[in-house]
Design an enzyme around this catalytic site. Structure first.
Site, mmCIF file in Angstrom:
data_model
loop_
_atom_site.group_PDB
_atom_site.id
_atom_site.type_symbol
_atom_site.label_atom_id
_atom_site.label_comp_id
_atom_site.label_asym_id
_atom_site.label_seq_id
_atom_site.Cartn_x
_atom_site.Cartn_y
_atom_site.Cartn_z
ATOM 1 N N ASP A 145 -4.383 8.573 11.446
ATOM 2 C CA ASP A 145 -2.440 7.763 12.169
ATOM 3 C C ASP A 145 -1.674 8.524 13.236
ATOM 4 O O ASP A 145 -2.888 9.750 13.479
ATOM 5 C CB ASP A 145 -1.763 8.413 10.674
ATOM 6 C CG ASP A 145 -2.259 7.915 9.315
ATOM 7 O OD1 ASP A 145 -2.184 6.145 9.813
ATOM 8 O OD2 ASP A 145 -1.972 8.343 8.590
ATOM 9 N N GLU A 163 0.716 -1.164 -0.126
ATOM 10 C CA GLU A 163 0.082 0.072 0.258
ATOM 11 C C GLU A 163 0.584 1.313 -0.288
ATOM 12 O O GLU A 163 1.968 1.228 0.824
ATOM 13 C CB GLU A 163 -0.937 -0.207 1.075
ATOM 14 C CG GLU A 163 -1.870 -0.960 1.746
ATOM 15 C CD GLU A 163 -2.304 -0.786 3.155
ATOM 16 O OE1 GLU A 163 -2.229 0.242 3.633
ATOM 17 O OE2 GLU A 163 -2.470 -2.218 3.319
#
Lengths: 409, 269
Positions: free
Chosen positions: B61, B50
């Site tokens: 995140d 990815e």
């Protein structure tokens, strides 16, 4: 006040949370269940007379509603002679309009059985209001605030801590409101079982833009009747500052059907909307997705958010509520940029002509009213949302005007 | 015709093992350095990579990937550099499936159809869009379908069963099961939510179910491989590069070694 005064049956937005092309729900899967729970609980609460009665009681006996409407005649003389009326949200408990939404969502938190509240804050007014409600209801409270804002709004950091809240200074990104929201979302994803994210403006994923507006709608409902009672007619224009846009949506909403009433939002133009240092999202931004909804965003051609700048922490935000985006595109509302300097001059003017020190955020609306009054002339009546008081801004104002010098200016 | 992503996952299954999926943001620490690093992941043993599109507001995140995104953005990484990274990795490693992981606004801004076309032209196999829920995804899925791209949706421990069915019905390639409630980052334990989520997800779909969030060690990879079709590792790779502190050779060696150890882990199920 009846329940209908602040909980309307308006059918905007649609079922998916869209105001025209704006709004929606752009959230990670982990938050879908929690956001759906908020939406479902709010729909139930809206029609529950016990909820309305409890909120009514708090708004009256705790917040001090209704807030007054003040004629400011000496200030009006500087606004081309137009009659300026201030809706005094600065006189609410905690010092701004933010408490209206906070009390509504705090009651909702209790209904959902959650025990912890998190919130973002820019100027600290939403953080103070949230910390206040958490103290009142006995919730644990964590407030995320950009590190830059903790410095320029240090008084409000102390107030939040005095009220028992944990204040976390966010050091990522631009270290202002946008980044505080990012960090609050990260907390929410990890703690969603126990925690409600008490979002402080009319942005975010559906149902927040609608729900926060509904809780602030009382501002316009009261003001519209107060202006009618005072002047015998509707105002020519309603002016409010717009960062995320909660006080503006609150005062605008009741006037939307009144086609003859201009609705004017004042955005923070910082050092100038033509410079790179501003927060004039509706004037200079483009449609995109930020913090859970489609709206205007200050962004580059790759969809990266551009950092905003304003002397006002509460308006220093590169997004805006989706209903404002819709009001702009439909032409029902107008949005004007107001620079740091214009706002600071208006702040000093109101202080010295009326004995009212406004928040720097609200001073943007006052600057807009001065300009508009000069355009419309002495026959006009202008209603201004004085969304907050300026105690928190004394450090910024003292630096700006040199008030700490031995002579002052 | 089976998609590239489906082929790679089927090949791992045929070997009676879980697939290894590695993540790195593009442009980290530089565009060319990032390409080398992603290639090292594949050479170390990742079946699928990815490639993250660095974003100014990475709300899902943790601190590690935020730091990497900041470095990439300060270095001036653009969407075209992300697509260039996909093209270089796909050309160097036709055996691997190359995905892009991105927040929605960059795709929205670039143009949905244009992004799908350019990603497919670069040799990309699909996209993971973690802040695009199924309800808002129709335009993207249509464009992706036209260009033969898979759309991988995320499911979370908080997803109710009826919701899982809606999400898996809309997705293709595999289902990304978030092991924990939270943002990206390494964790001491994977937690028992993941196995339950994989079981509940499998009840709704034939798609492979791969597990990510918090997985960083070979032992965790082996544990996850015992109940999932794939193991996704991101922050641990990013941290190796941060730890190398600008020494690109050391960074490449470290991520290649970690990929190799994790690849052994997914074969120990």
């Amino acid at each position: 006040m009846s329940e209908n005064d602040y909980l309307p049956g308006a059918q905007v937005p649609d079922a998916r949370g869209y105001f025209g092309a704006y709004g929606g729900r752009f959230i990670p899967e982990a938050l879908v269940a929690a956001v759906e729970q908020v939406a479902e609980e709010y729909e139930k609460a809206k029609t529950d007379p016990a909820f309305a009665a409890e909120l009514d009681g708090l708004l009256k006996d705790y917040t001090g509603r209704p807030s007054p409407l003040t004629d400011v005649r000496r200030f009006s003389a500087e606004a081309g002679g137009a009659r300026v009326l201030l809706k005094r949200e600065d006189l609410n408990h905690t010092g701004s309009h933010k408490i209206n939404n906070v009390l509504g969502q705090a009651l909702l938190t209790k209904r959902m059985g959650k025990t912890r509240i998190i919130a973002e804050t820019g100027a600290g007014q939403h953080g103070v209001a949230t910390a206040t409600a958490c103290a009142l209801f006995g919730f644990d409270c964590t407030i995320y605030m950009g590190e830059v804002d903790t410095q320029r709004q240090a008084l409000n950091v102390a107030r939040m801590r005095m009220l028992g809240a944990e204040v976390i200074a966010v050091k990522s990104g631009s270290r202002t409101l946008k980044d505080a929201i990012n960090e609050a979302f990260r907390d929410w994803v990890a703690n969603v079982d126990s925690t409600h994210y008490l979002f402080g403006t009319v942005a975010g994923p559906h149902p927040f833009p609608m729900m926060v507006r509904d809780f602030h709608r009382v501002i316009g409902v009261e003001a519209r009747q107060q202006v009618l009672d005072r002047t015998g007619r509707l105002p020519d224009a309603v002016v409010a500052c717009v960062g995320g846009g909660s006080n503006a949506m609150g005062i605008f909403h009741e006037f939307i059907p009144d086609a003859g009433v201009r609705l004017i939002g004042c955005e923070a133009a910082g050092e100038g909307a033509e410079t790179p240092r501003h927060a004039a999202t509706l004037t200079k931004g483009d449609p995109g997705v930020l913090h859970g909804s489609r709206t205007y965003v200050l962004q580059d051609e790759d969809g990266q958010t551009i950092e905003s700048h304003s002397i006002s922490a509460g308006l220093d935000y590169p997004g805006v509520g989706p209903e404002h985006a819709w009001l702009k595109d439909t032409g029902r509302a107008e949005y004007r940029p107001v620079t740091d300097d214009q706002a600071m001059q208006a702040l000093r003017l109101l202080s010295r002509t009326e004995g009212i020190i406004p928040a720097i955020e609200s001073a943007h609306a006052l600057a807009g009213a001065l300009e508009l009054g000069r355009e419309l002339g002495p026959e006009a009546t202008i209603l201004v949302s004085l969304s907050g008081r300026g105690d928190k801004d004394m450090h910024t104002a003292a630096e700006y005007f040199g008030l700490y010098d031995s002579e002052g200016k | 015709m089976a998609s590239k992503l489906s082929e790679v996952l089927a090949a791992a299954k045929a070997e009676n093992r879980a697939a290894l999926i590695g993540y790195l943001p593009a442009g980290f620490p530089t565009v060319e350095g990032g390409i080398e690093a992603v290639n090292a992941l594949v050479e170390g043993g990742c079946d699928i990579v990815e490639i993250g599109l660095p974003h100014s507001d990475p709300v899902l995140d943790g601190a590690t990937i935020q730091t990497a995104d900041d470095i990439a953005l300060r270095g001036g990484v653009r969407i075209k550099d992300v697509l260039h990274t996909v093209a270089e990795v796909a050309a160097a490693h036709p055996e691997a499936a190359v995905l892009v992981m991105t927040y929605w606004n960059p795709v929205d801004r670039y143009g949905v159809a244009r992004f799908a076309a350019d990603l497919a032209a670069a040799g990309g196999a699909g996209c993971i869009l973690p802040d695009l829920p199924v309800e808002e995804s129709e335009e993207w899925r249509k464009a992706a379908g036209e260009h033969g791209l898979d759309t991988v949706f995320v499911v979370a421990p908080s997803s109710k069963d009826h919701r899982l069915a809606e999400v898996t019905a809309a997705g293709s390639g595999f289902v990304y099961a978030a092991a924990v409630m939270g943002v990206t980052g390494t964790r001491a334990q994977v937690g028992n939510l993941a196995e339950d989520l994989v079981a509940r997800t499998r009840a709704t779909t034939e798609l492979p179910v791969c597990v990510g969030l918090g997985v960083s060690t070979p032992a965790q990879a082996a544990e996850v491989a015992s109940f999932a079709d794939g193991v996704i590792v991101g922050s641990a790779f990013v941290q190796r590069i941060l730890d190398a502190d600008g020494d690109q050779a050391a960074a490449l060696a470290a991520v290649r070694t970690l990929a190799g150890e994790l690849a052994e882990g997914v074969r120990r199920r």
